[in-house]
Write a protein that holds these residues in place. Structure first.
Motif, PDB file in Angstrom:
ATOM      1  N   PRO A 170      -1.032   2.847  -8.243  1.00 12.75           N
ATOM      2  CA  PRO A 170       0.268   2.224  -7.952  1.00 12.75           C
ATOM      3  C   PRO A 170       0.248   1.386  -6.684  1.00 12.75           C
ATOM      4  N   VAL A 171       1.073   0.353  -6.676  1.00 11.39           N
ATOM      5  CA  VAL A 171       1.245  -0.523  -5.510  1.00 11.39           C
ATOM      6  C   VAL A 171       2.687  -0.377  -5.035  1.00 11.39           C
ATOM      7  N   LYS A 172       2.857   0.075  -3.807  1.00 10.74           N
ATOM      8  CA  LYS A 172       4.196   0.271  -3.256  1.00 10.74           C
ATOM      9  C   LYS A 172       4.828  -1.073  -2.942  1.00 10.74           C
ATOM     10  N   GLN A 173       6.053  -1.276  -3.422  1.00  7.11           N
ATOM     11  CA  GLN A 173       6.753  -2.534  -3.225  1.00  7.11           C
ATOM     12  C   GLN A 173       7.428  -2.582  -1.856  1.00  7.11           C
ATOM     13  N   GLN A 174       7.334  -3.740  -1.198  1.00 11.28           N
ATOM     14  CA  GLN A 174       7.990  -3.969   0.086  1.00 11.28           C
ATOM     15  C   GLN A 174       8.503  -5.404   0.126  1.00 11.28           C
ATOM     16  N   LYS A 175       9.675  -5.602   0.709  1.00  8.80           N
ATOM     17  CA  LYS A 175      10.209  -6.952   0.822  1.00  8.80           C
ATOM     18  C   LYS A 175       9.451  -7.753   1.871  1.00  8.80           C
ATOM     19  N   GLN A 176       9.018  -7.084   2.927  1.00  7.42           N
ATOM     20  CA  GLN A 176       8.269  -7.726   3.990  1.00  7.42           C
ATOM     21  C   GLN A 176       7.028  -6.886   4.288  1.00  7.42           C
ATOM     22  N   VAL A 177       5.986  -7.526   4.776  1.00 11.97           N
ATOM     23  CA  VAL A 177       4.789  -6.775   5.112  1.00 11.97           C
ATOM     24  C   VAL A 177       4.147  -7.379   6.372  1.00 11.97           C
ATOM     25  N   SER A 178       3.932  -6.521   7.348  1.00 12.02           N
ATOM     26  CA  SER A 178       3.268  -6.905   8.594  1.00 12.02           C
ATOM     27  C   SER A 178       2.122  -5.931   8.843  1.00 12.02           C
ATOM     28  N   VAL A 179       1.121  -6.395   9.581  1.00 12.28           N
ATOM     29  CA  VAL A 179      -0.027  -5.548   9.886  1.00 12.28           C
ATOM     30  C   VAL A 179      -0.361  -5.638  11.374  1.00 12.28           C
ATOM     31  N   LYS A 180      -1.000  -4.609  11.859  1.00  6.25           N
ATOM     32  CA  LYS A 180      -1.542  -4.590  13.213  1.00  6.25           C
ATOM     33  C   LYS A 180      -3.061  -4.616  13.075  1.00  6.25           C
ATOM     34  N   VAL A 181      -3.692  -5.571  13.718  1.00  4.22           N
ATOM     35  CA  VAL A 181      -5.136  -5.753  13.591  1.00  4.22           C
ATOM     36  C   VAL A 181      -5.807  -5.542  14.942  1.00  4.22           C
ATOM     37  N   ASP A 182      -6.682  -4.557  15.019  1.00  2.35           N
ATOM     38  CA  ASP A 182      -7.540  -4.388  16.187  1.00  2.35           C
ATOM     39  C   ASP A 182      -8.860  -5.092  15.894  1.00  2.35           C
ATOM     40  N   LYS A 183      -9.382  -5.804  16.863  1.00  5.79           N
ATOM     41  CA  LYS A 183     -10.636  -6.530  16.646  1.00  5.79           C
ATOM     42  C   LYS A 183     -11.696  -5.577  16.116  1.00  5.79           C
ATOM     43  N   PHE A 184     -12.386  -6.040  15.073  1.00  3.49           N
ATOM     44  CA  PHE A 184     -13.349  -5.178  14.387  1.00  3.49           C
ATOM     45  C   PHE A 184     -14.578  -5.994  14.007  1.00  3.49           C
ATOM     46  N   ILE A 185     -15.751  -5.395  14.167  1.00  2.81           N
ATOM     47  CA  ILE A 185     -17.015  -5.999  13.743  1.00  2.81           C
ATOM     48  C   ILE A 185     -17.714  -5.000  12.835  1.00  2.81           C
ATOM     49  N   SER A 186     -17.941  -5.364  11.591  1.00  2.86           N
ATOM     50  CA  SER A 186     -18.558  -4.442  10.641  1.00  2.86           C
ATOM     51  C   SER A 186     -20.042  -4.289  10.917  1.00  2.86           C
ATOM     52  N   LYS A 187     -20.582  -3.175  10.481  1.00  2.00           N
ATOM     53  CA  LYS A 187     -22.013  -2.919  10.596  1.00  2.00           C
ATOM     54  C   LYS A 187     -22.740  -3.413   9.345  1.00  2.00           C
ATOM     55  N   THR A 188     -24.038  -3.578   9.459  1.00  2.00           N
ATOM     56  CA  THR A 188     -24.844  -3.893   8.287  1.00  2.00           C
ATOM     57  C   THR A 188     -24.838  -2.696   7.346  1.00  2.00           C
ATOM     58  N   PRO A 189     -24.567  -2.884   6.048  1.00  2.00           N
ATOM     59  CA  PRO A 189     -24.580  -1.754   5.117  1.00  2.00           C
ATOM     60  C   PRO A 189     -25.919  -1.014   5.174  1.00  2.00           C
ATOM     61  N   SER A 190     -25.857   0.316   5.141  1.00  2.00           N
ATOM     62  CA  SER A 190     -27.080   1.121   5.235  1.00  2.00           C
ATOM     63  C   SER A 190     -27.907   1.060   3.958  1.00  2.00           C
ATOM     64  N   VAL A 191     -27.282   0.678   2.840  1.00  2.00           N
ATOM     65  CA  VAL A 191     -27.983   0.479   1.569  1.00  2.00           C
ATOM     66  C   VAL A 191     -27.816  -0.990   1.194  1.00  2.00           C
ATOM     67  N   LYS A 192     -28.910  -1.709   1.015  1.00  2.00           N
ATOM     68  CA  LYS A 192     -28.815  -3.153   0.843  1.00  2.00           C
ATOM     69  C   LYS A 192     -28.155  -3.540  -0.467  1.00  2.00           C
ATOM     70  N   PHE A 193     -28.573  -2.927  -1.578  1.00  2.00           N
ATOM     71  CA  PHE A 193     -27.976  -3.233  -2.879  1.00  2.00           C
ATOM     72  C   PHE A 193     -27.256  -2.003  -3.399  1.00  2.00           C
ATOM     73  N   ARG A 194     -25.957  -2.160  -3.666  1.00  2.00           N
ATOM     74  CA  ARG A 194     -25.093  -1.041  -4.035  1.00  2.00           C
ATOM     75  C   ARG A 194     -24.275  -1.440  -5.258  1.00  2.00           C
ATOM     76  N   GLY A 195     -24.329  -0.647  -6.288  1.00  2.00           N
ATOM     77  CA  GLY A 195     -23.570  -1.035  -7.465  1.00  2.00           C
ATOM     78  C   GLY A 195     -23.613  -0.010  -8.564  1.00  2.00           C
TER      79      GLY A 195
END
Length: 269
Positions: A170-195
């Motif tokens: 389910p997707v919760k319905q909202q009339k307005q949507v705001s987000v708070k974003v903290d600066k983020f840097i992702s890491k290299t995936p520990s498994v190269k090919f995933r599927g």
């Protein structure tokens, strides 16, 4: 329930890389970023010359915002400096996106931490990123999948599960949507090919597609593979071994299948 999850016959792959620090917000905080508000909607900006999956992910994000709010965000492929908007979501791949390269050369963002990496992304809020835009969420990817993963992390943050279609999450319905974003840097995936490997499709996915989703083909093809590839991308996966039983159509016998997989940046096994 559509019971599609039962028919898929896949094992779900885990998220390997951490997700961006994006949280739903009431829209009143200092670091709040309004995606849809009573006064304005954010514009999604990207370079049309970037990889196809960047456009695809931008479009998926727009679809997801509509699922949550009923509002349609505009997408813009114009060059930096030619877009006028109070708020924007800017996404692109290092070296492939004019937007990201302009922001980096102008010292608005620092992409050194992810440059040349495998499926990495960074995400942060930037004030006055380029003339005409007051505030933006900037998603920069080290490669095309990194950019896509960063964009779709916003979708998950606003409440759209990767399983919204296959499992009717389910997707919760909202009339307005705001987000708070903290600066983020992702890491290299520990498994190269995933599927996943689609197996035992004769009793499940093949019959369901044949009888319900791709009746005109009498089998399963690009429409079905598009939904599988979308799920993989949303799960931050990158690899698919296709169905191979006798009853199902061999993947490479339908040229469109390969185009679909590449549009989602999925590596085929």
């Amino acid at each position: 329930m559509k019971n599609k999850i039962l028919l898929l016959g896949l094992f779900c792959c885990s998220l390997i890389s951490a997700e961006a620090q994006i949280l739903l917000d009431k829209g009143t905080g200092k670091n709040s970023f309004p995606i849809v508000s009573s006064s304005t909607n954010a514009v999604v900006c990207f370079d049309g010359k970037d990889a196809t999956v960047v456009r695809k992910s931008a479009s998926l994000l727009v679809d997801d915002v509509r699922r949550v709010t009923g509002q349609e965000l505009k997408m813009n492929e114009s060059k930096p400096g030619k877009v006028s908007a109070r708020y924007a979501i800017i996404a692109g791949t290092i070296g492939e996106s004019g937007w990201i390269d302009v922001l980096a050369s102008g010292n608005k963002i620092d992409t050194a931490a992810i440059a040349g990496g495998w499926e990495r992304y960074m995400i942060e809020v930037v004030n006055n990123p380029v003339p005409g835009i007051k505030k933006a969420i900037v998603v920069a990817g080290s490669d095309r999948r990194g950019t896509a993963y960063g964009l779709l992390s916003i979708s998950k943050a606003i409440g759209v599960s990767p399983w919204y279609w296959w499992a009717d999450a389910p997707v919760k319905q909202q009339k307005q949507v705001s987000v708070k974003v903290d600066k983020f840097i992702s890491k290299t995936p520990s498994v190269k090919f995933r599927g996943v490997f689609i197996n035992d499709e004769d009793w499940g996915l093949y019959r369901w597609s044949r009888d319900n989703y791709e009746k005109e083909r009498g089998n399963f093809g690009p429409r079905t593979y598009a939904k599988v590839c979308e799920l993989l991308l949303r799960l931050q996966a990158n690899y698919l071994c296709p169905a191979m039983h006798d009853a199902s159509m061999a993947f490479h016998r339908i040229p469109e299948n390969r185009l679909v997989a590449d549009s989602f940046a999925i590596v085929m096994g």
